[in-house]
Structures are given as structure tokens and as C-alpha cells.
Design a protein around this motif. Structure first.
Motif, PDB file in Angstrom:
ATOM      1  N   UNK A   2       9.704  -4.162  16.667  1.00 47.83           N
ATOM      2  CA  UNK A   2      11.161  -4.264  16.552  1.00 47.83           C
ATOM      3  C   UNK A   2      11.666  -3.657  15.240  1.00 47.83           C
ATOM      4  N   UNK A   3      12.857  -3.078  15.332  1.00 54.92           N
ATOM      5  CA  UNK A   3      13.504  -2.535  14.138  1.00 54.92           C
ATOM      6  C   UNK A   3      13.763  -3.632  13.117  1.00 54.92           C
ATOM      7  N   UNK A   4      14.010  -4.859  13.595  1.00 53.93           N
ATOM      8  CA  UNK A   4      14.264  -5.984  12.687  1.00 53.93           C
ATOM      9  C   UNK A   4      13.083  -6.191  11.748  1.00 53.93           C
ATOM     10  N   UNK A   5      11.874  -6.150  12.295  1.00 48.49           N
ATOM     11  CA  UNK A   5      10.669  -6.357  11.474  1.00 48.49           C
ATOM     12  C   UNK A   5      10.521  -5.209  10.483  1.00 48.49           C
ATOM     13  N   UNK A   6      10.705  -3.979  10.944  1.00 47.74           N
ATOM     14  CA  UNK A   6      10.589  -2.817  10.059  1.00 47.74           C
ATOM     15  C   UNK A   6      11.630  -2.875   8.944  1.00 47.74           C
ATOM     16  N   UNK A   7      12.847  -3.253   9.286  1.00 44.46           N
ATOM     17  CA  UNK A   7      13.909  -3.376   8.272  1.00 44.46           C
ATOM     18  C   UNK A   7      13.594  -4.478   7.274  1.00 44.46           C
ATOM     19  N   UNK A   8      13.068  -5.605   7.764  1.00 50.36           N
ATOM     20  CA  UNK A   8      12.697  -6.710   6.888  1.00 50.36           C
ATOM     21  C   UNK A   8      11.588  -6.293   5.922  1.00 50.36           C
ATOM     22  N   UNK A   9      10.588  -5.581   6.436  1.00 52.15           N
ATOM     23  CA  UNK A   9       9.492  -5.101   5.587  1.00 52.15           C
ATOM     24  C   UNK A   9      10.040  -4.163   4.512  1.00 52.15           C
ATOM     25  N   UNK A  10      10.874  -3.203   4.921  1.00 54.63           N
ATOM     26  CA  UNK A  10      11.438  -2.249   3.960  1.00 54.63           C
ATOM     27  C   UNK A  10      12.236  -2.974   2.884  1.00 54.63           C
ATOM     28  N   UNK A  11      13.056  -3.928   3.302  1.00 54.75           N
ATOM     29  CA  UNK A  11      13.865  -4.694   2.349  1.00 54.75           C
ATOM     30  C   UNK A  11      12.966  -5.468   1.385  1.00 54.75           C
ATOM     31  N   UNK A  12      11.915  -6.090   1.911  1.00 56.86           N
ATOM     32  CA  UNK A  12      10.997  -6.885   1.089  1.00 56.86           C
ATOM     33  C   UNK A  12      10.301  -6.029   0.036  1.00 56.86           C
ATOM     34  N   UNK A  13       9.768  -4.875   0.443  1.00 55.09           N
ATOM     35  CA  UNK A  13       9.010  -4.053  -0.515  1.00 55.09           C
ATOM     36  C   UNK A  13       9.910  -3.343  -1.521  1.00 55.09           C
ATOM     37  N   UNK A  14      11.190  -3.159  -1.189  1.00 60.73           N
ATOM     38  CA  UNK A  14      12.078  -2.494  -2.140  1.00 60.73           C
ATOM     39  C   UNK A  14      12.789  -3.473  -3.070  1.00 60.73           C
ATOM     40  N   UNK A  15      12.953  -4.730  -2.645  1.00 59.24           N
ATOM     41  CA  UNK A  15      13.655  -5.716  -3.476  1.00 59.24           C
ATOM     42  C   UNK A  15      12.763  -6.363  -4.532  1.00 59.24           C
ATOM     43  N   UNK A  16      11.454  -6.297  -4.338  1.00 61.80           N
ATOM     44  CA  UNK A  16      10.518  -6.960  -5.261  1.00 61.80           C
ATOM     45  C   UNK A  16       9.607  -5.904  -5.892  1.00 61.80           C
ATOM     46  N   UNK A  17       9.321  -6.035  -7.191  1.00 64.97           N
ATOM     47  CA  UNK A  17       8.515  -5.012  -7.858  1.00 64.97           C
ATOM     48  C   UNK A  17       7.081  -4.915  -7.330  1.00 64.97           C
ATOM     49  N   UNK A  64       3.498  -4.285   9.576  1.00 63.87           N
ATOM     50  CA  UNK A  64       3.141  -3.700   8.282  1.00 63.87           C
ATOM     51  C   UNK A  64       2.161  -2.544   8.480  1.00 63.87           C
ATOM     52  N   UNK A  65       1.304  -2.650   9.475  1.00 65.93           N
ATOM     53  CA  UNK A  65       0.372  -1.549   9.779  1.00 65.93           C
ATOM     54  C   UNK A  65       1.140  -0.326  10.276  1.00 65.93           C
ATOM     55  N   UNK A  66       2.164  -0.556  11.090  1.00 65.80           N
ATOM     56  CA  UNK A  66       2.998   0.541  11.583  1.00 65.80           C
ATOM     57  C   UNK A  66       3.835   1.135  10.449  1.00 65.80           C
ATOM     58  N   UNK A  67       4.367   0.264   9.606  1.00 67.32           N
ATOM     59  CA  UNK A  67       5.244   0.694   8.506  1.00 67.32           C
ATOM     60  C   UNK A  67       4.509   1.648   7.566  1.00 67.32           C
ATOM     61  N   UNK A  68       3.282   1.301   7.230  1.00 68.83           N
ATOM     62  CA  UNK A  68       2.511   2.077   6.253  1.00 68.83           C
ATOM     63  C   UNK A  68       1.631   3.137   6.902  1.00 68.83           C
ATOM     64  N   UNK A  69       1.463   3.041   8.226  1.00 75.43           N
ATOM     65  CA  UNK A  69       0.502   3.884   8.934  1.00 75.43           C
ATOM     66  C   UNK A  69      -0.902   3.693   8.344  1.00 75.43           C
ATOM     67  N   UNK A  70      -1.205   2.444   8.029  1.00 74.12           N
ATOM     68  CA  UNK A  70      -2.492   2.048   7.422  1.00 74.12           C
ATOM     69  C   UNK A  70      -3.034   0.895   8.271  1.00 74.12           C
ATOM     70  N   UNK A  71      -4.296   0.961   8.721  1.00 73.94           N
ATOM     71  CA  UNK A  71      -4.768   0.022   9.753  1.00 73.94           C
ATOM     72  C   UNK A  71      -5.187  -1.365   9.275  1.00 73.94           C
ATOM     73  N   UNK A  72      -5.276  -1.570   7.966  1.00 78.68           N
ATOM     74  CA  UNK A  72      -5.843  -2.836   7.495  1.00 78.68           C
ATOM     75  C   UNK A  72      -4.925  -3.568   6.534  1.00 78.68           C
ATOM     76  N   UNK A  73      -5.232  -4.840   6.344  1.00 78.78           N
ATOM     77  CA  UNK A  73      -4.564  -5.730   5.401  1.00 78.78           C
ATOM     78  C   UNK A  73      -5.669  -6.265   4.509  1.00 78.78           C
TER      79      UNK A  73
END
Length: 104
Positions: A2-17, A64-73
Motif C-alpha cells: 500500500x502507498x500508505x505504508x510507503x508514505x509512512x516509511x518515507x516520512x519516518x526515515x526523513x523526520x528522524x536523523x 521496507x524491503x520494497x522501499x529500499x529494494x534490499x531483501x533483508x532486515x
């Protein structure tokens, strides 16, 4: 995803150092790689760390895997930029590059 999850991830990583998507919490990591990532960040003197437990939400875990195109956490973000997982964090810590990035 969902776009909601992607938007939330983007907001989270940009709002916090410094943001770490991980399995478990900083106090109780639930995999060795997440534990190592937390240890490295503590050793690097990070005070303002936001952690996201991907085990709490399957959509975030896949998102988060889709957002970064990275398969692991775990996945580390500094100032909105994807840095990498625990292996990359270890290499950067050992070279001093991570500490420089975190102080910058």
C-alpha cells in the motif's frame, strides 16, 4: 504494497536523523543481525535512534524491503538515506566511516 505504508516509511526515515528497521527492539533484539546493528550504533555514540520492530507489522516488514529494494532486515537510514544492513554497518564501523557519517 500500500502507498500508505510507503508514505509512512518515507516520512519516518526523513523526520528522524537515525532510523533502524529491525527484528525486535533496541532493548530486546530478536535476531543476531539486529543485535549487532544495535551494538554498533551504541558503540558509535548514537543517542537519537528511532527503531521500528518489523515483526509487529507484516506490511511494514515487506514494505521496507520494497522501499529500499534490499531483501533483508535490519536496515539503517541516516538523514533519510539508506545505508545498508548489519554487514555494511560492520564494515563502515570498522573503517570509521559510520561514526563520521553519524556525526556529520
Amino acid at each position: 504494497m500500500s502507498d500508505d505504508v510507503q508514505n509512512w516509511i518515507k516520512q519516518t526515515v526523513t523526520e528522524h536523523p537515525v532510523v533502524l528497521f529491525m527484528k525486535g527492539t533496541a532493548q530486546f533484539p530478536q535476531c543476531g543481525f539486529s543485535g549487532r546493528a544495535i551494538h554498533i550504533l551504541k558503540e558509535s555514540g548514537v543517542k537519537d535512534l528511532v527503531t521500528i520492530n518489523v515483526l509487529d507489522d507484516a506490511e511494514v516488514r515487506q514494505g521496507i524491503k520494497d522501499y529500499s529494494n534490499w531483501p533483508t532486515v535490519p536496515q539503517l537510514y541516516v538523514k533519510g538515506e539508506f545505508i545498508g544492513g548489519s554487514d555494511i554497518m560492520t564494515e563502515m564501523f570498522e573503517s570509521g566511516e559510520l561514526q563520521t557519517l553519524l556525526k556529520g
